[in-house]
Design a protein around this motif. Structure first.
Motif, short mmCIF file in Angstrom:
data_model
loop_
_atom_site.label_atom_id
_atom_site.label_comp_id
_atom_site.label_asym_id
_atom_site.label_seq_id
_atom_site.Cartn_x
_atom_site.Cartn_y
_atom_site.Cartn_z
N ILE A 168 1.15 -2.04 8.19
CA ILE A 168 2.14 -1.26 7.43
C ILE A 168 3.39 -1.09 8.29
O ILE A 168 3.56 -0.12 9.04
N PRO B 82 1.79 -4.83 2.60
CA PRO B 82 1.11 -5.05 3.89
C PRO B 82 1.43 -6.44 4.47
O PRO B 82 1.38 -7.44 3.76
N ALA C 153 -4.77 0.13 4.61
CA ALA C 153 -3.39 -0.32 4.38
C ALA C 153 -3.25 -0.80 2.94
O ALA C 153 -2.25 -0.51 2.27
#
Ligand SMILES: *Cc1c(COP(=O)(O)O)cnc(C)c1O
Length: 387
Positions: free
Chosen positions: A84, A335, A355
């Motif tokens: 991230i 991501p 994520a």
């Protein structure tokens, strides 16, 4: 609200008459680039952040690239970063031919999870990895004391991506305050002066460090790999004109015009930081006990709020609805391990479940120092009316 609002973006720069005067002053001076404003900006920035050295570069991505070079990343290097983040945090390793490993984020903080890093380190032979690139995502400071301890256990370097966090800080177990990028724990840290960031120069970036040897390498790599007169590292010396290409570098210099804009912007850095925290506090209060999930920093962590991220069930619905109200929220980030480029290198869905789950629900809502209270009230009202 009867009043017609102007479009409200998720972030924007603030340029004052003083900023404009600073640019004009430099345009009228003898140096548009490679002049005195570069060192002046570096010194002012190092003082603000609390580091010993600072090296101004063309942008945050260039800062990441020469940092990886200075840390010796090469084709056999393996480096760990967060999924991230802006993809540049990972790409810099690829520029040097190294391999990127993604360690999942913590679901509460959305920062790279130190326990996932430890697992990755423990599941490979000692010496497999060379470094970690943690990101102070959204402006939430990494607990660098814990990261330093882990890095030292495994002989790793730390390159802190502090693009979101100038002014952010945390208090360590001994009561010492560490500012993001202050050089006290990470080996190197990088910043960006892209218009959405705290300090806006259009393009621009900075590397900070307390390590003199790394500092010298960074200065060399920023300007082709050249060593100039007055530097004791010259191998030969043919006279006053002489300079020497000792290693391959790039032209990643930041011009004086932009450095002086940075100097002017830096004078308002504290003010902007406080305004961001005040805006965050109003959002925190407005969304408490609602269906809107927020990230409240842990005690002893002072969040710099480059972004204010909320998480909701119907993120796409909210994103589209806000656009009809001229509120231009944004998603940070898709991501990185799910980008086709990194999938092509072997990463896949399921590698970083926290994520991936975060990405399904996150939305960055307006956060910048000049956001008025009236605009913020409007944003809050529309978000709550949608959810
Ligand atoms: C903005 C940003 C960068 C890259 O900075 P540029 O100046 O746009 O090259 C890198 N990492 C993070 C986390 C960023 O937000």
């Amino acid at each position: 609200m009867g009043l017609k609002m102007n479009p409200i973006p998720y972030g924007k720069q603030h340029i004052t008459n003083e900023d404009i005067a600073a640019v004009i002053e430099t345009l009228k001076s003898s140096f548009l680039t490679s002049g005195p404003k570069v060192a002046e900006f570096e010194a002012a920035f190092a003082q603000y952040i609390g580091s010993k050295y600072a090296v101004a570069v063309a942008n945050g991505t260039a800062a990441l690239h020469i940092s990886c070079m200075a840390l010796g990343v090469n084709a056999s290097s393996k480096v760990i970063t967060s999924p991230i983040t802006f993809s540049a945090s990972a790409n810099c390793v690829r520029y040097c031919g190294g391999k990127v490993y993604f360690a999942d984020v913590d679901a509460d903080t959305v920062l790279i999870d130190i326990n996932k890093i430890r697992k990755l380190l423990e599941s490979h032979p000692i010496g497999t990895f060379q470094g970690i690139i943690p990101v102070d995502f959204a402006g939430y400071p990494i607990d660098m004391q814990a990261f330093r301890k882990l890095a030292d256990e495994y002989g790793l370097w730390i390159l802190e991506d502090a693009c979101h966090a100038p002014g952010g800080n945390f208090t360590d177990n001994e009561g010492v305050i560490h500012y993001c990028g202050d050089g006290s724990l990470a080996d190197l840290a990088i910043f960006s002066f892209h218009p959405v960031k705290h300090i806006a120069t259009g393009e621009g970036g900075m590397v900070t460090t307390n390590d003199e040897a790394l500092y010298k390498k960074l200065k060399q790599y920023r300007s082709h790999g050249m060593v100039y007169q007055g530097d004791s590292a010259l191998i030969e010396n043919h006279g006053g004109w002489y300079m020497e290409l000792q290693e391959l570098g790039y032209n990643y210099r930041m011009p004086d015009v932009l450095c002086n804009l940075g100097i002017s912007q830096l004078k308002r850095a504290n003010e902007g930081f406080n305004q961001r925290q005040a805006i965050a506090k109003r959002y925190d209060e407005a969304f408490a006990n609602t269906k809107v999930k927020t990230i409240i920093p842990k005690e002893k962590f002072s969040h710099a709020y480059h972004l204010y991220v909320i998480q909701v069930d119907d993120r796409k619905g909210l994103y589209d609805y806000l656009r009809t109200k001229q509120i231009f929220a944004q998603v940070h980030y898709v991501p990185v391990h799910l980008m086709p480029y990194y999938k092509g290198l072997g990463s896949k869905k399921g590698d970083c479940p926290n994520a991936e789950n975060y990405y399904e629900h996150c939305l960055s809502i307006p956060m910048y120092p000049t956001l008025t209270q009236e605009e913020q009230d409007f944003v809050i009202k529309e978000i709550l009316s949608f959810v």
